[in-house]
Motif scaffolding. Structure first.
Motif, mmCIF file in Angstrom:
data_model
loop_
_atom_site.group_PDB
_atom_site.id
_atom_site.type_symbol
_atom_site.label_atom_id
_atom_site.label_comp_id
_atom_site.label_asym_id
_atom_site.label_seq_id
_atom_site.Cartn_x
_atom_site.Cartn_y
_atom_site.Cartn_z
ATOM 1 N N HIS A 85 16.680 33.322 -15.310
ATOM 2 C CA HIS A 85 15.305 32.840 -15.352
ATOM 3 C C HIS A 85 14.712 33.151 -16.719
ATOM 4 O O HIS A 85 14.207 34.242 -16.962
ATOM 5 N N SER A 450 17.320 24.623 -18.150
ATOM 6 C CA SER A 450 16.608 25.477 -19.103
ATOM 7 C C SER A 450 16.116 24.633 -20.260
ATOM 8 O O SER A 450 16.507 23.467 -20.413
ATOM 9 N N PRO A 542 11.777 25.955 -16.661
ATOM 10 C CA PRO A 542 13.221 26.054 -16.421
ATOM 11 C C PRO A 542 13.490 26.501 -14.991
ATOM 12 O O PRO A 542 12.556 26.689 -14.194
ATOM 13 N N SER A 548 8.065 31.916 -16.044
ATOM 14 C CA SER A 548 7.810 30.823 -16.984
ATOM 15 C C SER A 548 6.394 30.279 -16.842
ATOM 16 O O SER A 548 5.818 29.772 -17.806
#
Length: 559
Positions: A85, A450, A542, A548
């Protein structure tokens, strides 16, 4: 209005006994205090949307999945900011970053360049960055961080292409490469720089950085509180305090329903049930769900790291006609409506919409073409409508992560659509430990995606760590290697595209070619957002429903 223990217990009751301990543990009063801190906890948060923290500063409370909590803490030399992640590390500064268009912009770096042979990168850094302990950040810290990751067995960021980083002076760091690889830049954009003088075994729990935020409190399994860094060299954060609550999906909904969270993650199945005072925040993603299709016949075992032997190969998906038929025969739009309630986009690759994606990966649904491919390959329908060839059923197991309701629903919808083609697919929910044992022998429903071409390389190159299909082609490999070796990232894009499909040689992993995957959907990331909160524009998210979102939380504000 301050949040009280009673408020938390009310939300806990809504979420059920399983989440009660989590929410109650986030109340104020000094419980769960991190070492050396004075807990105010989420108990001082902005119930009712006031957006004020304990001292009147602006504050936002965000829920994230339990898996978003960094197991090793906030340590870039372990996994913080990188790994599966990927996100900006917030607590630490990075050499460079990416803007909304995913172009590189400077952070600590004021300039950088690469030698003609691609083997030496030189970064000049700013001289006004200071760690939160008051010590200036220098090129020595940059070199220490990069070497620590490149040489660290537990590091999740991939700097394996780096031979050594060295500080030439206080503001100049030189990185010597083992081989040319412009993917270095994508990794450096999420690698937080740690202090060489203050890094130790407890750094993850007590991080010292020079980024936009500093760690105020971490109650493991419950919450993290970040406070704006008053000595940050850049633009002052608009949001002074960020509280992150780690909770399951039902608890996240309860936190929004009770007015405890300002931004609460949710799923497509609950997206239409926004609580009063909240709107749905729909973030586009490159979070792709796709199925790997083993390309070799059964009995083709796979050796990893020289000694790990995995069973490999599949007698059905090794037929290219089956792989192509799956790509043509699946109606992704219908699947997204049925499974994701429309909150997603059809996926055709692990790179849809990125500068390195190829139009050749896109395939329009064509059931007749799929039927024709199977007929021509002599997969004949029996009395029950299902296909076989020479006594071998056109059938396979499809593994997915048990407990992931979205993947389960996608797997069963895929199986239903395959049945219409005469292909029998049996979805099997399993633990990742069990799935990894079957990853080279059976199709697996994965989640990837990603803001970098690294996954495209690794899922496609014959020696890639994600080449579950076990497909290998010298031309494809050459394009991928040339892409990484290109002197600029812009020069790499057409090479990545050629690896997916090369018209001149008629090779690649596109549906017209090897069809090594059948990609299904890019899953939108959904959140309930409190009215009155202005969440800044988001880059494509992503894979991973977590950090994110708050890449730019310093630009969020209350209206």
């Amino acid at each position: 209005m301050a949040l009280t223990r009673r408020d938390f217990m009310r939300a806990a009751a809504l979420a059920g006994a399983a989440s009660a301990g989590l929410l109650a543990g986030c109340a104020g009063g000094g419980e769960g205090t991190a070492a050396g801190s004075t807990a105010t906890g989420a108990g001082a948060s902005a119930a009712g949307g006031a957006g004020a923290g304990p001292n009147g500063e602006s504050q936002v409370i965000v829920t994230m999945t339990p898996s978003s909590e960094p197991a090793a803490g906030f340590d870039p030399l372990m996994g913080w900011g990188a790994g599966e992640h990927v996100h900006e590390p917030l607590i630490q500064s990075t050499l460079i970053a990416t803007d909304d268009d995913l172009s590189f912009v400077n952070d600590l770096a004021v300039a950088y360049n690469c030698s003609e042979d691609g083997l030496t990168w030189t970064f000049t850094i700013r001289d006004d960055a200071v760690f939160t302990d008051g010590v200036p950040l220098t090129a020595e810290d940059v070199a220490f961080t990069i070497n620590g990751i490149a040489q660290g067995a537990a590091a999740e960021a991939d700097l394996s292409m780096v031979a050594e980083a060295r500080a030439l002076d206080a503001v100049t760091c030189e990185i010597a490469m083992k081989r040319p690889n412009n993917a270095l830049l994508y990794t450096l954009a999420v690698v937080g720089i740690v202090p060489a003088h203050a890094y130790g075994s407890d750094y993850g729990a007590n991080p010292i950085g020079s980024g936009r935020y500093m760690l105020e409190q971490w109650d493991r399994g419950q919450q993290v509180i970040l406070r704006a860094n008053p000595d940050y060299y850049g633009e002052k954060p608009l949001m002074d305090r960020v509280v992150v609550l780690f909770m399951e999906e039902d608890a996240s909904l309860a936190a929004a329903s009770s007015g405890l969270a300002d931004v609460a993650y949710t799923s497509a199945s609950l997206a239409g049930a926004a609580p009063v005072g909240y709107t749905l925040l729909d973030c586009a993603s490159v979070d792709s769900r796709g199925i790997s299709l083993p390309c070799n016949p059964a009995g083709t075992d796979v050796v990893v790291d020289g000694d790990m032997v995995y069973v490999g190969g599949n007698d059905v998906t090794s037929d290219i006609a089956v792989r192509r038929a799956l790509n043509y025969g699946i109606d992704r739009e219908v699947m997204i409506e049925r499974v994701l309630a429309g909150f997603g986009r059809p996926a055709y690759s692990v790179a849809d919409g990125m500068p390195w994606s190829s139009a050749a990966m896109r395939v329009e649904t064509d059931g007749a073409a799929a039927e024709r491919l199977l007929d021509e390959a002599r997969w004949q329908r029996g009395d029950d409508g299902m296909r076989s060839r020479d006594g071998v059923p056109c059938a396979f197991d499809l593994y997915y992560a048990a407990g992931d309701s979205t993947r389960q629903a996608l797997a069963y919808d895929f199986a239903d659509q395959c049945a219409a083609l005469g292909i029998a697919v049996t979805p099997k929910g399993a633990s990742w430990d069990d799935i990894y044992l079957r990853q080279y022998a059976d199709p697996v429903l994965w989640g990837w995606g990603s803001n970098a071409p690294v996954e495209l390389f690794e899922l496609t190159h014959s020696a890639g760590w994600g080449n579950y299909a076990q497909y290998g082609d010298a031309t494809v490999d050459a394009h991928l290697e040339a892409a990484q070796a290109a002197r600029t990232v812009e020069e790499s894009f057409p090479l990545y595209q050629a690896a997916q499909w090369d018209d001149a040689t008629q090779t690649g992993v596109a549906p017209e070619g090897a069809a090594t995957w059948v990609w299904l959907a890019n899953v939108d990331h959904l959140y309930f957002e409190r009215e009155g909160l202005a969440v800044a524009a988001q880059k494509p998210h992503p894979h991973g429903h977590g950090w994110s979102l708050v890449n730019n939380v310093d630009r969020w504000s209350w209206k």
